[in-house]
Design a protein around this motif. Structure first.
Motif, PDB file in Angstrom:
ATOM      1  N   ALA A 168       0.831  -1.218   0.000  1.00 13.63           N
ATOM      2  CA  ALA A 168       0.000   0.000   0.000  1.00 13.63           C
ATOM      3  C   ALA A 168       0.865   1.268   0.000  1.00 13.63           C
ATOM      4  O   ALA A 168       0.331   2.369   0.114  1.00 13.63           O
ATOM      5  CB  ALA A 168      -0.941  -0.009   1.200  1.00 13.63           C
ATOM      6  N   ARG A 169       2.165   1.085  -0.138  1.00 13.35           N
ATOM      7  CA  ARG A 169       3.121   2.201  -0.192  1.00 13.35           C
ATOM      8  C   ARG A 169       2.982   3.141   1.009  1.00 13.35           C
ATOM      9  O   ARG A 169       2.927   4.363   0.869  1.00 13.35           O
ATOM     10  CB  ARG A 169       2.946   3.009  -1.476  1.00 13.35           C
TER      11      ARG A 169
ATOM     12  N   GLY B 194       4.602   4.728   4.145  1.00 11.14           N
ATOM     13  CA  GLY B 194       5.950   5.002   4.628  1.00 11.14           C
ATOM     14  C   GLY B 194       6.053   4.848   6.137  1.00 11.14           C
ATOM     15  O   GLY B 194       5.086   4.507   6.812  1.00 11.14           O
ATOM     16  N   PRO B 195       7.256   5.131   6.662  1.00  9.95           N
ATOM     17  CA  PRO B 195       7.453   5.058   8.115  1.00  9.95           C
ATOM     18  C   PRO B 195       6.508   6.015   8.838  1.00  9.95           C
ATOM     19  O   PRO B 195       6.234   7.103   8.344  1.00  9.95           O
ATOM     20  CB  PRO B 195       8.903   5.503   8.302  1.00  9.95           C
ATOM     21  N   GLY B 196       6.005   5.596   9.974  1.00 16.02           N
ATOM     22  CA  GLY B 196       5.133   6.453  10.775  1.00 16.02           C
ATOM     23  C   GLY B 196       3.694   6.496  10.281  1.00 16.02           C
ATOM     24  O   GLY B 196       2.889   7.252  10.816  1.00 16.02           O
ATOM     25  N   ALA B 197       3.359   5.693   9.262  1.00 21.83           N
ATOM     26  CA  ALA B 197       1.977   5.713   8.756  1.00 21.83           C
ATOM     27  C   ALA B 197       1.010   5.317   9.864  1.00 21.83           C
ATOM     28  O   ALA B 197       1.259   4.381  10.614  1.00 21.83           O
ATOM     29  CB  ALA B 197       1.841   4.749   7.581  1.00 21.83           C
ATOM     30  N   LEU B 198      -0.089   6.047   9.958  1.00 22.44           N
ATOM     31  CA  LEU B 198      -1.095   5.743  10.972  1.00 22.44           C
ATOM     32  C   LEU B 198      -2.034   4.659  10.445  1.00 22.44           C
ATOM     33  O   LEU B 198      -2.246   4.536   9.238  1.00 22.44           O
ATOM     34  CB  LEU B 198      -1.912   6.997  11.300  1.00 22.44           C
ATOM     35  N   LEU B 199      -2.620   3.933  11.391  1.00 24.84           N
ATOM     36  CA  LEU B 199      -3.556   2.881  11.006  1.00 24.84           C
ATOM     37  C   LEU B 199      -4.749   3.451  10.235  1.00 24.84           C
ATOM     38  O   LEU B 199      -5.258   2.827   9.306  1.00 24.84           O
ATOM     39  CB  LEU B 199      -4.017   2.172  12.284  1.00 24.84           C
ATOM     40  N   THR B 200      -5.170   4.633  10.622  1.00 23.19           N
ATOM     41  CA  THR B 200      -6.302   5.268   9.922  1.00 23.19           C
ATOM     42  C   THR B 200      -5.957   5.510   8.451  1.00 23.19           C
ATOM     43  O   THR B 200      -6.788   5.311   7.573  1.00 23.19           O
ATOM     44  CB  THR B 200      -6.651   6.614  10.567  1.00 23.19           C
ATOM     45  N   GLU B 201      -4.710   5.923   8.199  1.00 25.88           N
ATOM     46  CA  GLU B 201      -4.288   6.143   6.814  1.00 25.88           C
ATOM     47  C   GLU B 201      -4.210   4.816   6.062  1.00 25.88           C
ATOM     48  O   GLU B 201      -4.544   4.728   4.879  1.00 25.88           O
ATOM     49  CB  GLU B 201      -2.901   6.815   6.781  1.00 25.88           C
ATOM     50  N   ALA B 202      -3.785   3.779   6.790  1.00 20.82           N
ATOM     51  CA  ALA B 202      -3.602   2.470   6.153  1.00 20.82           C
ATOM     52  C   ALA B 202      -4.918   1.897   5.664  1.00 20.82           C
ATOM     53  O   ALA B 202      -4.999   1.310   4.600  1.00 20.82           O
ATOM     54  CB  ALA B 202      -2.960   1.514   7.147  1.00 20.82           C
TER      55      ALA B 202
ATOM     56  N   LEU C  58      -7.465   3.547   4.707  1.00 22.55           N
ATOM     57  CA  LEU C  58      -7.925   4.313   3.543  1.00 22.55           C
ATOM     58  C   LEU C  58      -7.100   3.991   2.299  1.00 22.55           C
ATOM     59  O   LEU C  58      -7.599   4.066   1.176  1.00 22.55           O
ATOM     60  CB  LEU C  58      -7.831   5.814   3.834  1.00 22.55           C
ATOM     61  N   ALA C  59      -5.831   3.625   2.515  1.00 22.48           N
ATOM     62  CA  ALA C  59      -4.919   3.444   1.379  1.00 22.48           C
ATOM     63  C   ALA C  59      -5.392   2.327   0.452  1.00 22.48           C
ATOM     64  O   ALA C  59      -5.297   2.429  -0.764  1.00 22.48           O
ATOM     65  CB  ALA C  59      -3.509   3.155   1.883  1.00 22.48           C
ATOM     66  N   ASP C  60      -5.898   1.242   1.026  1.00 23.53           N
ATOM     67  CA  ASP C  60      -6.315   0.100   0.213  1.00 23.53           C
ATOM     68  C   ASP C  60      -7.323  -0.712   1.036  1.00 23.53           C
ATOM     69  O   ASP C  60      -6.959  -1.646   1.748  1.00 23.53           O
ATOM     70  CB  ASP C  60      -5.076  -0.745  -0.148  1.00 23.53           C
TER      71      ASP C  60
ATOM     72  N   GLU D  31      -9.664  -2.901   0.356  1.00 26.22           N
ATOM     73  CA  GLU D  31      -9.776  -4.347   0.108  1.00 26.22           C
ATOM     74  C   GLU D  31      -8.549  -5.075   0.641  1.00 26.22           C
ATOM     75  O   GLU D  31      -8.659  -6.140   1.246  1.00 26.22           O
ATOM     76  CB  GLU D  31      -9.947  -4.621  -1.392  1.00 26.22           C
ATOM     77  N   GLY D  32      -7.389  -4.475   0.395  1.00 27.13           N
ATOM     78  CA  GLY D  32      -6.148  -5.083   0.869  1.00 27.13           C
ATOM     79  C   GLY D  32      -6.123  -5.161   2.385  1.00 27.13           C
ATOM     80  O   GLY D  32      -5.651  -6.142   2.960  1.00 27.13           O
ATOM     81  N   PHE D  33      -6.675  -4.132   3.021  1.00 30.70           N
ATOM     82  CA  PHE D  33      -6.690  -4.125   4.483  1.00 30.70           C
ATOM     83  C   PHE D  33      -7.613  -5.214   5.019  1.00 30.70           C
ATOM     84  O   PHE D  33      -7.298  -5.892   5.990  1.00 30.70           O
ATOM     85  CB  PHE D  33      -7.098  -2.744   5.001  1.00 30.70           C
ATOM     86  N   LYS D  34      -8.750  -5.390   4.349  1.00 31.75           N
ATOM     87  CA  LYS D  34      -9.671  -6.465   4.748  1.00 31.75           C
ATOM     88  C   LYS D  34      -8.998  -7.830   4.626  1.00 31.75           C
ATOM     89  O   LYS D  34      -9.153  -8.697   5.486  1.00 31.75           O
ATOM     90  CB  LYS D  34     -10.920  -6.450   3.854  1.00 31.75           C
ATOM     91  N   ALA D  35      -8.249  -7.993   3.537  1.00 34.61           N
ATOM     92  CA  ALA D  35      -7.541  -9.266   3.331  1.00 34.61           C
ATOM     93  C   ALA D  35      -6.493  -9.472   4.424  1.00 34.61           C
ATOM     94  O   ALA D  35      -6.319 -10.581   4.932  1.00 34.61           O
ATOM     95  CB  ALA D  35      -6.895  -9.290   1.954  1.00 34.61           C
ATOM     96  N   LEU D  36      -5.821  -8.397   4.796  1.00 42.75           N
ATOM     97  CA  LEU D  36      -4.839  -8.487   5.882  1.00 42.75           C
ATOM     98  C   LEU D  36      -5.515  -8.968   7.174  1.00 42.75           C
ATOM     99  O   LEU D  36      -5.031  -9.881   7.839  1.00 42.75           O
ATOM    100  CB  LEU D  36      -4.187  -7.109   6.108  1.00 42.75           C
TER     101      LEU D  36
END
Ligand SMILES: [Zn+2]
Length: 368
Positions: free
Chosen positions: A103-104, A106-114, A116-118, A120-125
């Motif tokens: 999901a590209r 970077g360091p320090g990314a917040l879970l909230t941003e993660a 939003l980034a993807d 479907e990918g987050f659901k799969a995770l």
């Protein structure tokens, strides 16, 4: 075996499984902290724990617990990702790292941003992490030696479960708490959290001993990221009319962001748990729980500022979950003994006032 022996028996059993050496990864600690947090967050109107939780809910907690652990740890001359398993990396850590790189983030990314980034990918995770929990730690956590010691939860599967069964229609994803185990987790959270965290830190130090000389490992794994919260300071300060949450006088120099429910009690960076205070007020409060009047003031503030807090959280991609934050507060405050000491100001403390707390929590954002 599963009868309730009260809080002392529960604690003894818990210490026993913390010492049990069956685990080759840090999952045991993550599951225990995750269950404790779910019990706090989902406490009822009167502060009792829920009777059950699901593996879906637990997977989400586990991802949030490991989320910052997968960042690179700075050793001065090099940076490493800390290993959370004795042979190679723990699979859940790898799953989170893979997601972050895909999901590209970077360091320090917040879970909230993660999220939003993807989406479907987050659901799969989450689904993959859930399967890891179902397969590995959940059927094994309550085994001691060659025997079973079920005292926290009951589940409808054992170590032999296959992925096909997990994906099939007959899989029931419920962990049902045994007797008063959920309430014990809520009542003992303040004591157990630092013990579990300390054990987790020790194990990570063992797994990574070739890299670690001294350590700020504990701070890295479980400390507050104060630089991240600083980005909220200007907006929260304005929202509080530039006044200290605790003493209501103007904040001139050195404002700080305080976690209303102390980080040591429950690590909640959600915006509803953050208030601006003088450095001296924050410094005096330390990790104490604030007194009932502060709770009432806080509940009034959450209700009054709810749309402003939502707007700031959105603008800054910051986490916001008022129901969870309030659930934790209820779980903690309604389980306090009558002679508990709650911080008021400076070195002044007060006992809990049940009527004030009840009206404060009734006033706050209702649960859906
Ligand atoms: Zn102040």
């Amino acid at each position: 075996m599963s009868e309730d022996r009260g809080v002392v028996g529960f604690t003894e059993n818990l210490l026993t499984i913390l010492d049990e050496g069956r685990f080759t990864a840090t999952y045991k600690f993550a599951v225990l902290l995750g269950l404790m947090d779910l019990c706090l967050e989902r406490s009822t109107e009167s502060g009792s724990a829920p009777t059950s939780v699901t593996t879906v809910q637990l997977a989400e907690k586990i991802v949030s617990l490991y989320w910052t652990h997968v960042e690179e740890f700075d050793l001065g001359d090099q940076k490493v990702v800390l290993t959370q398993n004795n042979t190679g990396q723990a699979e859940i850590v790898s799953l989170i790292r893979d997601y972050r790189s895909r999901a590209r983030l970077g360091p320090g990314a917040l879970l909230t941003e993660a999220k939003l980034a993807d989406g479907e990918g987050f659901k799969a995770l989450l689904r993959n992490v859930e399967w890891k929990l179902v397969e590995m730690p959940l059927p094994r956590l309550q085994l001691v030696g060659t025997g079973a010691l079920p005292f926290i939860y009951q589940i409808g599967w054992d170590e032999s479960i296959s992925k096909r069964e997990f994906n099939g229609p007959d899989f029931h994803n419920t962990l049902t708490f045994i007797a008063n185990a959920g309430d014990h987790l809520v009542q003992l959270a303040g004591l157990l959290r630092p013990i579990i965290q300390a054990r987790w830190v020790t194990l990570v130090q063992q797994f990574n001993r070739e890299h670690l000389r001294d350590s700020h490992v504990a701070e890295f794994l479980f400390g507050v990221d104060r630089t991240a919260t600083l980005r909220l300071l200007p907006d929260l300060r304005e929202l509080q009319d530039n006044r200290c949450f605790y003493c209501d006088s103007r904040v001139t120099a050195h404002p700080e962001i305080d976690h209303f429910i102390p980080w040591a009690r429950y690590p909640d960076n959600g915006i509803d748990n953050l208030v601006v205070a003088h450095d001296r007020c924050n410094g005096a409060k330390k990790a104490f729980l604030a007194c009932s009047d502060h709770v009432r003031h806080w509940a009034e503030k959450l209700r009054r500022d709810t749309s402003d807090l939502a707007a700031i959280a959105q603008k800054k991609s910051w986490a916001r979950h008022p129901e969870r934050t309030l659930g934790v507060a209820r779980g903690i405050y309604f389980n306090l003994p009558p002679d508990a000491k709650l911080w008021r100001a400076g070195r002044l403390f007060a006992h809990p006032e049940r009527a004030v707390l009840t009206s404060a929590f009734n006033l706050a954002v209702p649960r859906s």
